[in-house]
Scaffold this motif. Structure first.
Motif, mmCIF file in Angstrom:
data_model
loop_
_atom_site.group_PDB
_atom_site.id
_atom_site.type_symbol
_atom_site.label_atom_id
_atom_site.label_comp_id
_atom_site.label_asym_id
_atom_site.label_seq_id
_atom_site.Cartn_x
_atom_site.Cartn_y
_atom_site.Cartn_z
ATOM 1 N N ARG A 136 -4.253 -2.291 -7.886
ATOM 2 C CA ARG A 136 -5.563 -2.322 -7.230
ATOM 3 C C ARG A 136 -6.671 -2.529 -8.259
ATOM 4 N NH1 ARG A 136 -6.588 2.864 -3.745
ATOM 5 N NH2 ARG A 136 -8.250 1.569 -2.840
ATOM 6 N N TRP A 148 1.210 -0.375 -6.528
ATOM 7 C CA TRP A 148 0.027 -0.851 -5.803
ATOM 8 C C TRP A 148 -1.228 -0.164 -6.316
ATOM 9 C CZ3 TRP A 148 -2.789 2.268 -2.165
ATOM 10 C CH2 TRP A 148 -3.797 1.586 -1.473
ATOM 11 N N GLU A 149 -1.161 1.140 -6.537
ATOM 12 C CA GLU A 149 -2.322 1.865 -7.073
ATOM 13 C C GLU A 149 -2.742 1.277 -8.415
ATOM 14 O OE1 GLU A 149 -4.321 3.910 -5.865
ATOM 15 O OE2 GLU A 149 -3.344 4.954 -4.208
ATOM 16 N N PRO A 176 0.813 -1.219 0.000
ATOM 17 C CA PRO A 176 0.000 0.000 0.000
ATOM 18 C C PRO A 176 0.845 1.267 0.000
ATOM 19 C CG PRO A 176 -0.942 -1.615 1.486
ATOM 20 C CD PRO A 176 0.381 -2.169 1.042
ATOM 21 N N ASN A 201 -7.829 -2.413 -0.005
ATOM 22 C CA ASN A 201 -7.172 -2.369 -1.305
ATOM 23 C C ASN A 201 -8.138 -2.325 -2.484
ATOM 24 O OD1 ASN A 201 -4.250 -3.222 -0.269
ATOM 25 N ND2 ASN A 201 -5.707 -4.653 0.646
#
Length: 277
Positions: free
Chosen positions: A32, A28-29, A23, A65
């Motif tokens: 997601r 990660w973005e 995160p 998430n």
């Protein structure tokens, strides 16, 4: 028919290295959305197969998430920490007919993309009654005590292979093929979404509750990468040192077993310093 989806991230489409699942990182973005696509495909498939209700339990890291706004409006999502049964929270209320393990992965000490068991690095092996255990195996024993079958498993090809041992009748969807701990041959999200949706539709027919399993007592062994973590975890009642880097404990049920395991991993995680961990 009510389906519970336990959604982890390491086994999601396109995920191959730590930044994909940590995160706060840019990767990660990006991932997601891929993770959400996998879960949403399963939601759509279960409703296609006749489900009346689908509850998604976020099971990765901070458990915050998934992108709620991208999910089918018929679904509900349980997000955030802390939860009595962690990754399979929700199964204990007596109204779940089947569970899906989405985005799962192989266990600590096994081959597999980002393979681990609860802790990313500190745990080098977990055994349940002498059998090397992944999160999938541990969670499958928990849900069996509530009479809930595992009907679908997705992840890399080795996660699907691992699931043959704990949920042989469940449908499996490999979204990528393992090359190394940090590399995989990945299918596109359009393809994996179609594959997951089709499998979930068929898996809905397997969502038939059975008599709760009575399989205990269980012995759980945990091996760490440093001796001080074994020492630290013995503050948990019932946990005993069995080697320089190994502890064990006994539990009458897997409900107790998974809760003790969570306590052990929480203590061990807190005992790691930033340097010389």
């Amino acid at each position: 028919m009510k389906i519970l989806i336990s959604a982890d991230m390491e086994g999601a489409t396109g995920v191959t290295w730590p930044a994909d699942v940590l995160p706060g990182t840019a990767q990660w973005e990006r991932c997601r959305a891929l993770f959400t696509s996998d879960v949403n495909a399963a939601v759509l498939g279960f409703f296609d197969g006749g489900a009346d209700e689908v509850l998604i339990n976020e099971a990765h890291w901070t458990m915050r998430n998934l992108l709620l706004e991208q999910l089918d409006e018929r679904a509900q999502m349980l997000t955030g920490r802390h939860k009595s049964l962690s990754m399979v929270e929700g199964v204990q209320h007596g109204d779940v007919d089947g569970i899906a393990f989405l985005g799962y992965h192989a266990g600590a000490g096994m081959e597999g993309v980002l393979a681990h068991t609860y802790l990313a690095n500190q745990i080098t092996g977990v055994w349940l009654d002498g059998v090397r255990a992944s999160e999938g195996l541990l969670n499958a024993h928990v849900v069996a005590e509530y009479g809930v079958p595992v009907v679908l498993v997705t992840g890399d090809d080795l996660a699907c292979e691992d699931a043959l041992g704990y949920a042989p009748g469940a449908l499996k969807v490999a979204v990528k093929d393992h090359v190394s701990r940090y590399a995989a041959v990945c299918r596109t999200p359009a393809r994996t979404a179609a594959d997951i949706r089709a499998a979930a539709k068929d898996a809905a027919a397997l969502a038939v509750r059975h008599e709760p399993a009575v399989a205990g007592p269980f012995t759980v062994e945990v091996e760490f990468d440093a001796e001080h973590l074994a020492m630290a975890s013995t503050v948990v009642p019932g946990v005993r040192r069995t080697g320089e880097r190994k502890v064990a404990y006994d539990s009458a049920t897997m409900y107790e077993g998974i809760r003790t395991f969570k306590a052990v991993t929480t203590i061990a995680s807190a005992a790691v310093e930033e340097q010389y961990g």
